[in-house]
Design a protein around this motif. Structure first.
Motif, PDB file in Angstrom:
ATOM      1  N   GLN A   1      -6.541  -4.367  -7.968  1.00 49.02           N
ATOM      2  CA  GLN A   1      -5.534  -5.178  -7.561  1.00 49.02           C
ATOM      3  C   GLN A   1      -5.480  -5.723  -6.325  1.00 49.02           C
ATOM      4  OE1 GLN A   1      -1.683  -3.561  -8.915  1.00 49.02           O
ATOM      5  NE2 GLN A   1      -0.491  -5.454  -8.110  1.00 49.02           N
ATOM      6  N   MET A   2      -6.045  -4.756  -5.159  1.00 44.84           N
ATOM      7  CA  MET A   2      -6.002  -5.385  -4.012  1.00 44.84           C
ATOM      8  C   MET A   2      -7.152  -6.487  -3.880  1.00 44.84           C
ATOM      9  SD  MET A   2      -3.851  -3.819  -2.190  1.00 44.84           S
ATOM     10  CE  MET A   2      -4.590  -4.050  -0.572  1.00 44.84           C
ATOM     11  N   ILE A   3      -8.280  -6.221  -4.515  1.00 40.07           N
ATOM     12  CA  ILE A   3      -9.186  -7.046  -4.711  1.00 40.07           C
ATOM     13  C   ILE A   3      -8.780  -8.519  -4.845  1.00 40.07           C
ATOM     14  CG2 ILE A   3     -11.641  -7.786  -5.356  1.00 40.07           C
ATOM     15  CD1 ILE A   3     -12.261  -4.959  -5.364  1.00 40.07           C
ATOM     16  N   LEU A   4      -7.939  -8.622  -5.940  1.00 40.46           N
ATOM     17  CA  LEU A   4      -7.465  -9.670  -6.569  1.00 40.46           C
ATOM     18  C   LEU A   4      -6.488 -10.396  -5.464  1.00 40.46           C
ATOM     19  CD1 LEU A   4      -7.310 -11.803  -9.129  1.00 40.46           C
ATOM     20  CD2 LEU A   4      -5.376 -10.261  -9.980  1.00 40.46           C
ATOM     21  N   ARG A   5      -5.399  -9.594  -4.989  1.00 40.42           N
ATOM     22  CA  ARG A   5      -4.662 -10.147  -4.013  1.00 40.42           C
ATOM     23  C   ARG A   5      -4.937 -10.413  -2.477  1.00 40.42           C
ATOM     24  NH1 ARG A   5       0.585 -10.644  -4.980  1.00 40.42           N
ATOM     25  NH2 ARG A   5       1.308  -9.961  -2.787  1.00 40.42           N
ATOM     26  N   TRP A   6      -5.837  -9.515  -2.213  1.00 37.87           N
ATOM     27  CA  TRP A   6      -6.490  -9.693  -0.753  1.00 37.87           C
ATOM     28  C   TRP A   6      -7.910  -9.400  -0.743  1.00 37.87           C
ATOM     29  CZ3 TRP A   6      -2.195 -10.600   2.367  1.00 37.87           C
ATOM     30  CH2 TRP A   6      -1.205 -10.042   1.864  1.00 37.87           C
ATOM     31  N   PRO A   7      -8.436 -10.664  -1.357  1.00 38.81           N
ATOM     32  CA  PRO A   7      -9.953 -10.589  -1.257  1.00 38.81           C
ATOM     33  C   PRO A   7     -10.661 -10.644   0.430  1.00 38.81           C
ATOM     34  CG  PRO A   7      -9.092 -12.812  -1.672  1.00 38.81           C
ATOM     35  CD  PRO A   7      -7.720 -11.831  -1.871  1.00 38.81           C
ATOM     36  N   ALA A   8      -9.971 -11.060   1.203  1.00 39.50           N
ATOM     37  CA  ALA A   8     -10.398 -11.129   2.566  1.00 39.50           C
ATOM     38  C   ALA A   8     -10.309  -9.729   3.067  1.00 39.50           C
ATOM     39  CB  ALA A   8      -9.526 -12.185   3.412  1.00 39.50           C
ATOM     40  N   LEU A   9      -9.595  -9.030   2.575  1.00 36.62           N
ATOM     41  CA  LEU A   9      -9.458  -7.492   3.034  1.00 36.62           C
ATOM     42  C   LEU A   9     -11.083  -6.864   2.918  1.00 36.62           C
ATOM     43  CD1 LEU A   9      -7.815  -5.436   4.418  1.00 36.62           C
ATOM     44  CD2 LEU A   9      -7.311  -4.697   2.225  1.00 36.62           C
ATOM     45  N   PHE A  10     -11.888  -7.212   1.891  1.00 38.04           N
ATOM     46  CA  PHE A  10     -12.986  -6.580   1.515  1.00 38.04           C
ATOM     47  C   PHE A  10     -14.259  -7.363   2.045  1.00 38.04           C
ATOM     48  CE2 PHE A  10      -9.820  -5.587  -1.409  1.00 38.04           C
ATOM     49  CZ  PHE A  10      -9.949  -4.043  -1.611  1.00 38.04           C
TER      50      PHE A  10
ATOM     51  N   VAL B   1       0.869  -1.003  -0.086  1.00 41.10           N
ATOM     52  CA  VAL B   1      -0.155   0.064   0.057  1.00 41.10           C
ATOM     53  C   VAL B   1       0.857   1.434  -0.131  1.00 41.10           C
ATOM     54  CG1 VAL B   1      -1.843   1.472   1.502  1.00 41.10           C
ATOM     55  CG2 VAL B   1      -1.962  -1.199   1.081  1.00 41.10           C
ATOM     56  N   VAL B   2       1.928   1.301   0.854  1.00 43.76           N
ATOM     57  CA  VAL B   2       2.902   2.474   0.876  1.00 43.76           C
ATOM     58  C   VAL B   2       3.910   2.743  -0.238  1.00 43.76           C
ATOM     59  CG1 VAL B   2       4.482   3.554   2.363  1.00 43.76           C
ATOM     60  CG2 VAL B   2       2.451   2.567   3.570  1.00 43.76           C
ATOM     61  N   ASN B   3       4.240   1.617  -0.744  1.00 47.04           N
ATOM     62  CA  ASN B   3       5.312   1.711  -1.712  1.00 47.04           C
ATOM     63  C   ASN B   3       4.675   1.623  -3.025  1.00 47.04           C
ATOM     64  OD1 ASN B   3       7.603   1.868   0.200  1.00 47.04           O
ATOM     65  ND2 ASN B   3       7.613  -0.264   0.249  1.00 47.04           N
ATOM     66  N   ASP B   4       3.732   0.635  -3.278  1.00 43.07           N
ATOM     67  CA  ASP B   4       3.386   0.489  -4.512  1.00 43.07           C
ATOM     68  C   ASP B   4       2.233   1.302  -4.898  1.00 43.07           C
ATOM     69  OD1 ASP B   4       5.618  -1.108  -4.792  1.00 43.07           O
ATOM     70  OD2 ASP B   4       4.383  -3.063  -4.261  1.00 43.07           O
ATOM     71  N   LYS B   5       1.242   1.478  -4.002  1.00 41.98           N
ATOM     72  CA  LYS B   5       0.105   2.388  -4.215  1.00 41.98           C
ATOM     73  C   LYS B   5      -0.773   1.690  -5.402  1.00 41.98           C
ATOM     74  CE  LYS B   5       2.333   6.721  -2.925  1.00 41.98           C
ATOM     75  NZ  LYS B   5       2.725   8.234  -3.362  1.00 41.98           N
ATOM     76  N   PRO B   6      -1.269   0.360  -4.969  1.00 43.67           N
ATOM     77  CA  PRO B   6      -1.927  -0.407  -6.054  1.00 43.67           C
ATOM     78  C   PRO B   6      -3.466   0.186  -6.258  1.00 43.67           C
ATOM     79  CG  PRO B   6      -1.817  -1.666  -4.094  1.00 43.67           C
ATOM     80  CD  PRO B   6      -1.037  -0.356  -3.893  1.00 43.67           C
TER      81      PRO B   6
END
Length: 942
Positions: A590-599, A581-586
């Motif tokens: 892309q976040m939904i694809l890599r981190w589905p549990a986050l949603f 989140v801090v370095n790549d600012k996706p």
């Protein structure tokens, strides 16, 4: 002869205390006698085995408290007033045993005694009663058990509160005379309140003496509490640790105790050698005078063996300093302040005691990651959180090194005397700033100017001797020094590889490695972010965490992901996620694809707490409550079509309950913004109405064969065929709720929380046959019954049948047949046997409530945050769904069955016919030999 009154601001004896000065009888100009009573038990022999306690005696001594303390403590001044066998005290109680002594004390208080030396009659009363905690509680009328909720005779602290919050002056409500007298009267009227207040009855001394009160007359006993309580336990723990460090052996310590050159009073108070099993027992034992002597002389006995700076030794020396202050012959405001300071000091010198346990080998095939236990998962969960809380409202000044703390303590005392500022040496200032920087970094790596002001202001307030006379604020110089020290501390953390500060390495100089201007793209936490770039969990790198992320992503592809496993892996991969989140600012996709549990909803709450350290739900509602008045004002001022819609919403909101106001604001916001309300929030009203539409089909009385099956079920539950007449069990339970804005006292129940009552009748399986919900928690169970439809309409049970209730209900034959147990103590074995069978059968209602609350734990295990008008609807829905679950074989084990705590019986209702004869017939049938179950004849000992 009279104890002298001490100098102002000095405390030499009881005459300087608040309680004594509030006693007008003892403080008037005329001379009066103040008596002190001492009560304790002792063995007159040294019995073993079954003879132990057989010859134990209870003794009551008296002393004239007017005598100066140095004479009052001599044996010649202490007189025996009463002697009695301890077993007699337990059997008859203090009121009867002390009757002769109380008679004499009343005569002394009312008529007085003639003193020939003075040539006049002098009156007097009891000033205090000294005893161990058990004896004091027994005589004073408090519960002797210290495992009850209200266990303290000085304050209203609860057992749970005392475990979670430090016990200190001012935090808990002190007992006072008026409230205690009221509690005693309430307990007399309703003995069930005894555990609520921690009071079992009145003190016989308070009842008979006009100028003695239990609240002010039973001081703490330092002999039992400190020298036979705290000291032997602390000595056991610390000596175990010191011996374990091989500084010395137990034989060396005992040799020093045995052959030390004791002088003066220490010759008679000399401690005994310590037994070899002291570590296992957790105490060194010993009498009060022996333990006092031991802790005082311990530095001379083994001090030379312990290296300087040992934490365990510092604990012992701190305890020694505290004890010497506690037993000092006089005190001033400064010494009391110093004592309070010492009691707050032990954050630095502490020891960690780890018990030795035997580990059992685990079978090779055990899989530790297939557990469904939430508790196990929480314990094993690996997290990379650097910080757990926001910047505090009041910055906590840390404890510095022992040397610095000592200098500050001396400097503070000097400042209090003459406002002399402490001259701080360079090395001492370095230690203070370094510790402050370390503490600041624990909250924030890049504090603002306001934060530095808050820290240095707190420093000077805590240690006034550090105030700078030449500074306008008193801490400006400290603030500037702390800024530089904080920069140095970040450099130190950067060299250690801390991501939060190393990410900005090289970005502040004039010549950056990339050629960019200085201070470009400096990455700092936003306001509120406490875990900006946390470190990886110990022993794991990015490659390992990526593997965990893939496992997590695969788990989320399942129809029902394992919630415990998801939370565990989300905690573990938090550092990896923050780097992205801090370095790549996706992008979001892309976040939904890599981190589905986050949603998912639960992980949104968890992630907010990981980053910010706050509860998202509570923070949202707090902010909503703060802005609600302004939003409602905007709603009222709106015109046109929008204004009409908002006016209708305002009209529908009939109360000022927080939940109603929140609902109004959330429903009005999409109208103001021009959004679709259906996409803005969800409502459960349609769902609840649908569930309540089938209530009468799911919750109904049995008939025909179903009725006979219920009777057979209760016969099986009770273990007696006579109970086949029972076709239901009735009781009420309290549903916790937030206190309403209006008439909140009506909802405050005798269990000391706000609630609405649910009255229910269940069958033998725990299925609800009837519910009646909505009465406030303060209403008696019997009154709720009298106003319920089942009672008013005689709806159930049918003729010839009965339902079972606890002792809070009346025993009735009409308008409904309700059978309750016999009042304790029972008169004969027949009644005792009936009560036992009755309890076994009736207990199903307690289990039913427990199952429902366990099934809907998020609703019933905390206070409902909804409007009181909506609570009955929610509870009724839960009851319907509970029945549907039972009918489909979905049975849960009750985690928290309802406490069996009967309401006190109400006065008899003349409109109801007493059902004692029905109960007597049923009890006779239970005990009749011809219908007792054969297998129970030889096991039913009642």
């Amino acid at each position: 002869m009279s104890e002298k009154v001490s100098v102002a601001q000095e405390y030499r004896s009881y005459v300087d205390g608040q309680y004594f000065n509030e006693n007008f009888f003892l403080t008037r100009d005329e001379f009066t006698i103040a008596l002190g009573l001492y009560i304790d038990d002792f063995e007159i022999a040294n019995p073993l085995g079954t003879s132990k306690l057989k010859h134990k005696m209870c003794a009551v001594y008296w002393v004239i408290a007017n005598i100066p303390s140095k004479y009052r403590s001599t044996l010649n001044s202490i007189q025996l007033a009463l002697l009695c066998n301890t077993s007699t005290v337990k059997k008859c109680g203090y009121a009867k045993v002390l009757q002769p002594l109380i008679y004499d004390l009343k005569m002394l208080e009312q008529n007085g005694v003639y003193l020939e030396k003075l040539g006049k009659t002098v009156r007097g009363t009891v000033l205090f009663v000294a005893a161990d905690n058990l004896g004091a509680h027994s005589l004073a009328g408090f519960l002797e058990s210290f495992s009850v909720e209200r266990f303290c005779r000085f304050c209203m602290a609860g057992s749970v509160d005392a475990q979670q919050q430090e016990v200190c002056s001012g935090f808990y409500q002190l007992r006072d005379k008026d409230s205690h007298d009221r509690q005693v009267q309430e307990v007399r009227n309703n003995p069930e309140l005894s555990r609520t207040y921690g009071v079992k009855g009145a003190c016989p001394l308070t009842e008979n003496l006009d100028h003695f009160h239990v609240v002010t007359g039973y001081p703490p006993d330092i002999m039992h509490d400190v020298f036979e309580g705290v000291v032997p336990i602390e000595l056991s723990l610390c000596l175990t640790d010191l011996i374990g460090k091989t500084y010395f052996t137990l034989d060396v310590l005992n040799h020093a105790i045995k052959y030390f050159n004791y002088t003066f009073a220490d010759k008679t108070d000399r401690p005994q050698v310590i037994g070899k099993g002291f570590s296992t027992k957790g105490t060194i034992g010993g009498n009060a005078h022996e333990n006092w002597c031991l802790i005082r002389l311990l530095p001379f006995l083994i001090g030379s063996y312990v290296p300087e700076g040992d934490n365990t030794w510092e604990v012992l020396m701190l305890l020694k300093d505290i004890i010497e202050l506690v037993v000092a012959p006089q005190h001033t405001e400064e010494t009391l302040q110093f004592l309070e300071y010492l009691l707050e000091l032990p954050e630095k010198p502490t020891i960690k005691i780890i018990p030795t346990v035997e580990l059992e080998p685990v079978a090779a095939h055990t899989d530790f990651f297939e557990t469904n236990s939430q508790a196990d998962t929480d314990i094993l969960s690996v997290s990379s959180l650097d910080r757990s809380s926001q910047w505090p409202d009041a910055f906590p000044i840390p404890k510095f090194s022992v040397d610095v703390e000592y200098r500050l303590r001396q400097g503070n005392l000097q400042y209090l005397r003459d406002e002399t500022n402490l001259k701080v040496p360079k090395e001492m200032k370095h230690d203070i700033l370094e510790k402050l920087a370390e503490t600041i970094y624990g909250f924030k790596a890049y504090p603002t100017k306001e934060k530095f002001d808050a820290v240095t202001e707190a420093l000077v307030q805590t240690h006034p001797c550090l105030k700078e006379p030449a500074s306008s604020s008193g801490w400006e110089g400290w603030k500037n020094s702390l800024k530089f020290k904080m920069g140095n501390y970040r450099n130190k953390m950067r060299k250690l590889g801390r991501l939060e500060v190393s990410i900005n390495a090289g970005k502040r100089g004039r010549h950056t490695t990339t050629g960019d201007p200085p201070n470009k793209d400096i990455k700092k936490p936003r306001k509120g972010e406490i875990n900006f770039l946390p470190e990886n969990p110990e022993g794991m790198d990015d490659h390992n965490l990526e593997g965990v992320r893939e496992v997590l992503a695969n788990e989320m592809k399942k129809t029902k992901p394992n919630g415990s496993l998801v939370k565990k892996h989300m905690d573990m991969t938090f550092a990896l996620r923050r780097k992205e989140v801090v370095n790549d600012k996706p992008d979001i996709s892309q976040m939904i694809l890599r981190w589905p549990a986050l949603f998912t909803e639960s992980q949104v709450y968890y992630e907010f707490n990981r980053v910010v350290g706050k509860n998202l739900r509570e923070s949202f509602f707090d902010a909503l409550d703060h802005h609600s008045p302004n939003l409602m004002d905007i709603f009222r001022k709106k015109k046109g079509l929008v204004g009409q819609i908002l006016a209708e919403l305002l009209r529908q909101t009939k109360t000022t309950e927080p939940t109603d106001v929140r609902s109004l604001c959330l429903r009005g916001l999409p109208v103001i913004l021009g959004d679709d309300p259906s996409a803005f929030f969800k409502t459960c009203s349609r769902v609840s109405k649908a569930v309540l539409g089938i209530l009468r089909k799911v919750i109904c009385f049995p008939t025909g064969d179903d009725l006979e099956a219920v009777g057979a079920g209760f016969a099986q539950l009770s273990g007696s065929p006579a109970f086949s007449r029972a076709v239901g069990a009735i009781d009420s339970c309290h549903i916790r709720m937030k206190p309403p804005a209006n008439n909140s006292h009506c909802y405050y129940n005798r269990k000391l929380f706000h609630s609405i009552q649910l009255q229910a009748i269940t069958d033998h399986r725990g299925k609800f046959l009837d519910i009646f919900v909505g009465y406030p928690g303060s209403v008696h169970d019997a009154r709720v019954l009298r106003n319920s439809p089942v009672y008013l309409g005689s709806l159930y049970p049918p003729s010839g049948k009965c339902i079972l209730g606890d002792g809070g209900y009346p025993c009735l034959s009409a308008p409904i047949c309700l059978i309750t147990p016999y009042r304790e103590p029972v008169q004969n074995p027949v009644q005792a046997r009936f009560n036992s069978k009755h309890f076994r059968a009736r207990n199903i209602i307690e289990r039913a409530f427990g199952m429902m609350k366990t099934r809907w734990r998020s609703i019933f295990f905390k206070a409902l945050e909804i409007s009181p008008a909506f609570v009955p609807e929610v509870v009724a829905c839960c009851a319907v769904l509970h029945n549907l679950a039972l009918l489909n074989g979905d049975i849960v084990e009750a985690e928290d069955e309802e406490d069996h705590d009967d309401d006190p019986p109400e006065p008899h209702n003349p409109q109801a016919r007493v059902g004692d004869h029905v109960r007597d017939n049923l009890a006779a049938a239970v005990s009749a030999p011809n219908i007792c179950v054969a297998a129970l004849n030889e096991h039913d000992y009642l």
